[in-house]
Motif scaffolding. Structure first.
Motif, short mmCIF file in Angstrom:
data_model
loop_
_atom_site.label_atom_id
_atom_site.label_comp_id
_atom_site.label_asym_id
_atom_site.label_seq_id
_atom_site.Cartn_x
_atom_site.Cartn_y
_atom_site.Cartn_z
N ARG A 18 -19.89 63.94 69.07
CA ARG A 18 -20.96 64.71 68.71
C ARG A 18 -21.69 64.28 67.65
O ARG A 18 -22.98 64.05 67.29
CB ARG A 18 -20.39 66.07 68.46
CG ARG A 18 -21.45 67.09 68.16
CD ARG A 18 -21.05 68.57 67.94
NE ARG A 18 -21.82 69.32 67.47
CZ ARG A 18 -22.21 69.80 66.40
NH1 ARG A 18 -21.69 69.02 65.41
NH2 ARG A 18 -23.22 70.68 66.08
N GLU A 19 -20.79 63.55 66.60
CA GLU A 19 -21.39 63.24 65.22
C GLU A 19 -22.27 61.93 65.75
O GLU A 19 -23.28 61.61 65.27
CB GLU A 19 -20.35 62.84 64.33
CG GLU A 19 -20.85 62.10 63.05
CD GLU A 19 -19.59 61.82 62.32
OE1 GLU A 19 -20.06 61.01 61.29
OE2 GLU A 19 -18.49 62.26 62.46
N LYS A 20 -21.92 61.06 66.55
CA LYS A 20 -22.72 60.04 67.02
C LYS A 20 -24.20 60.27 67.47
O LYS A 20 -24.97 59.74 67.49
CB LYS A 20 -21.97 58.99 68.21
CG LYS A 20 -22.52 57.57 68.58
CD LYS A 20 -21.91 56.88 69.32
CE LYS A 20 -22.50 55.54 69.73
NZ LYS A 20 -22.71 54.93 68.38
N ILE A 21 -24.09 61.27 68.48
CA ILE A 21 -25.34 61.72 68.94
C ILE A 21 -26.25 62.25 68.05
O ILE A 21 -27.36 61.92 68.06
CB ILE A 21 -24.95 62.58 70.18
CG1 ILE A 21 -24.17 61.91 71.37
CG2 ILE A 21 -26.20 63.50 70.73
CD1 ILE A 21 -23.79 63.10 72.55
N MET A 22 -25.51 62.87 67.11
CA MET A 22 -26.32 63.83 66.12
C MET A 22 -27.09 62.57 65.26
O MET A 22 -28.22 62.81 64.67
CB MET A 22 -25.63 64.46 65.17
CG MET A 22 -24.97 65.68 65.90
SD MET A 22 -26.42 66.90 66.56
CE MET A 22 -26.86 67.74 64.73
N THR A 23 -26.42 61.55 64.80
CA THR A 23 -26.95 60.53 63.90
C THR A 23 -27.72 59.36 64.79
O THR A 23 -28.66 58.67 64.16
CB THR A 23 -25.64 59.70 63.23
OG1 THR A 23 -24.95 59.22 64.27
CG2 THR A 23 -25.02 60.57 62.46
N GLN A 24 -27.63 59.21 65.91
CA GLN A 24 -28.22 58.56 67.07
C GLN A 24 -28.67 58.92 68.26
O GLN A 24 -28.30 58.74 69.21
CB GLN A 24 -27.38 57.03 67.13
CG GLN A 24 -27.03 56.20 65.87
CD GLN A 24 -26.35 55.04 66.41
OE1 GLN A 24 -25.01 55.19 67.01
NE2 GLN A 24 -26.67 53.86 66.06
N PRO A 25 -29.69 60.05 68.04
CA PRO A 25 -30.27 60.67 69.24
C PRO A 25 -31.12 59.67 70.11
O PRO A 25 -31.05 59.99 71.56
CB PRO A 25 -31.17 61.99 68.61
CG PRO A 25 -31.51 61.22 67.46
CD PRO A 25 -30.42 60.49 66.91
N ASP A 26 -31.52 58.61 69.73
CA ASP A 26 -32.12 57.68 70.72
C ASP A 26 -31.12 56.92 71.80
O ASP A 26 -31.55 56.68 72.70
CB ASP A 26 -32.55 56.44 69.80
CG ASP A 26 -33.93 56.69 68.93
OD1 ASP A 26 -34.30 57.93 69.25
OD2 ASP A 26 -34.21 56.09 68.10
N VAL A 27 -29.92 56.98 71.77
CA VAL A 27 -28.96 56.70 72.40
C VAL A 27 -29.05 57.41 73.87
O VAL A 27 -28.99 56.75 74.78
CB VAL A 27 -27.51 56.50 71.87
CG1 VAL A 27 -26.57 56.52 73.02
CG2 VAL A 27 -27.24 55.87 70.92
N ILE A 28 -29.41 58.74 73.66
CA ILE A 28 -29.61 59.49 74.97
C ILE A 28 -30.96 59.39 75.12
O ILE A 28 -31.09 59.40 76.52
CB ILE A 28 -29.26 60.93 74.49
CG1 ILE A 28 -27.70 61.45 74.27
CG2 ILE A 28 -29.72 61.95 75.69
CD1 ILE A 28 -27.43 62.73 73.78
N LEU A 29 -32.10 59.57 74.41
CA LEU A 29 -33.17 59.28 74.91
C LEU A 29 -33.55 57.97 75.62
O LEU A 29 -34.35 58.14 76.41
CB LEU A 29 -34.26 59.40 73.78
CG LEU A 29 -33.98 60.89 72.79
CD1 LEU A 29 -34.96 60.78 71.63
CD2 LEU A 29 -34.60 61.92 73.70
#
Length: 241
Positions: A18-29
């Motif tokens: 969750r912390e990784k996604i919050m700090t790097q949302p581009d990973v999902i996009l």
């Protein structure tokens, strides 16, 4: 409306993830498959009676993007192919201009120049009003041929290209031995380049033959071969002067 107890009972995501996604949302996009999964989950949560116009718009945009990427790749591939073809023509021209004697010029034409151009046959056809028994012509019979007046026009008469066209590309089922000699039986496509050898001179023709039936086809561009022919005919004028 969800109560605080309901919200606290919702399974929480793994904290480091969750912390990784919050700090790097581009990973999902940037992940198409993951984005599709999230959109599908959102649609299921909304229920089957709701039309998601935003989702439909995104699908259409994604389809257009895929088409644009395909076009982009095609353009890049065509550019690289054209660059490679240009380099081949330039190398062949430089090699063609090296010889200082006509016989060496013709010999290289059927040797190194043909190899650079990646063709299986190179033939130079010169029209003459009389039978030419010149010994040099006889010696270079595997590259040079002398034909009667009007032969070139008749040879190209059945091609789809218009009259006066400089370069004719076509596939062959039965190559003419008068042009290609002993290799005629093996050739399946050819490029014919008309040559203007100067004022008061009969025309000539340079013919490139290939065993690959797809090497020369009418659908291909002729700019590079037109340029090659222009340089070749100027070199021939020098030898014939």
């Amino acid at each position: 409306m969800k109560t605080e107890a309901d919200m606290s009972s919702t399974p929480r995501m793994d904290e480091p993830l969750r912390e990784k996604i919050m700090t790097q949302p581009d990973v999902i996009l940037d992940d198409k498959e993951l984005m599709r999964a999230l959109i599908a989950a959102n649609e299921r949560a909304m229920g089957g009676n709701i039309v998601d116009l935003r989702g439909i718009a995104m699908d259409r945009l994604e389809t257009r993007l895929d088409r644009l990427e395909d076009t982009h790749r095609s353009v890049i591939a065509a550019a690289y192919e054209n660059l490679a073809g240009t380099n081949i023509i330039h190398r062949a021209i430089l090699r063609m201009l090296d010889p200082v004697e006509f016989e060496c010029f013709l010999r290289d034409l059927g040797g190194d120049v043909a190899e650079i151009l990646r063709v299986d046959s190179v033939r130079l056809i010169l029209e003459s009003a009389q039978n030419d028994n010149d010994p040099s012509v006889q010696r270079m019979g595997d590259v040079l041929s002398v034909a009667e007046v009007g032969f070139i026009d008749r040879y190209l008469a059945d091609s789809r290209s218009g009259p006066g066209r400089i370069v004719t590309l076509r596939q062959l089922s039965d190559a003419d031995a008068r042009v290609h000699g002993e290799r005629a039986a093996f050739l399946r496509s050819e490029a014919c380049i008309r040559l203007d050898l100067g004022k008061d001179r009969l025309p000539g023709m340079l013919v490139l033959g290939a065993e690959d039936p797809h090497q020369f086809t009418p659908q291909q561009g002729t700019d590079l071969l037109t340029f090659f022919g222009g340089v070749f005919e100027r070199a021939m004028r020098r030898w014939l002067s």
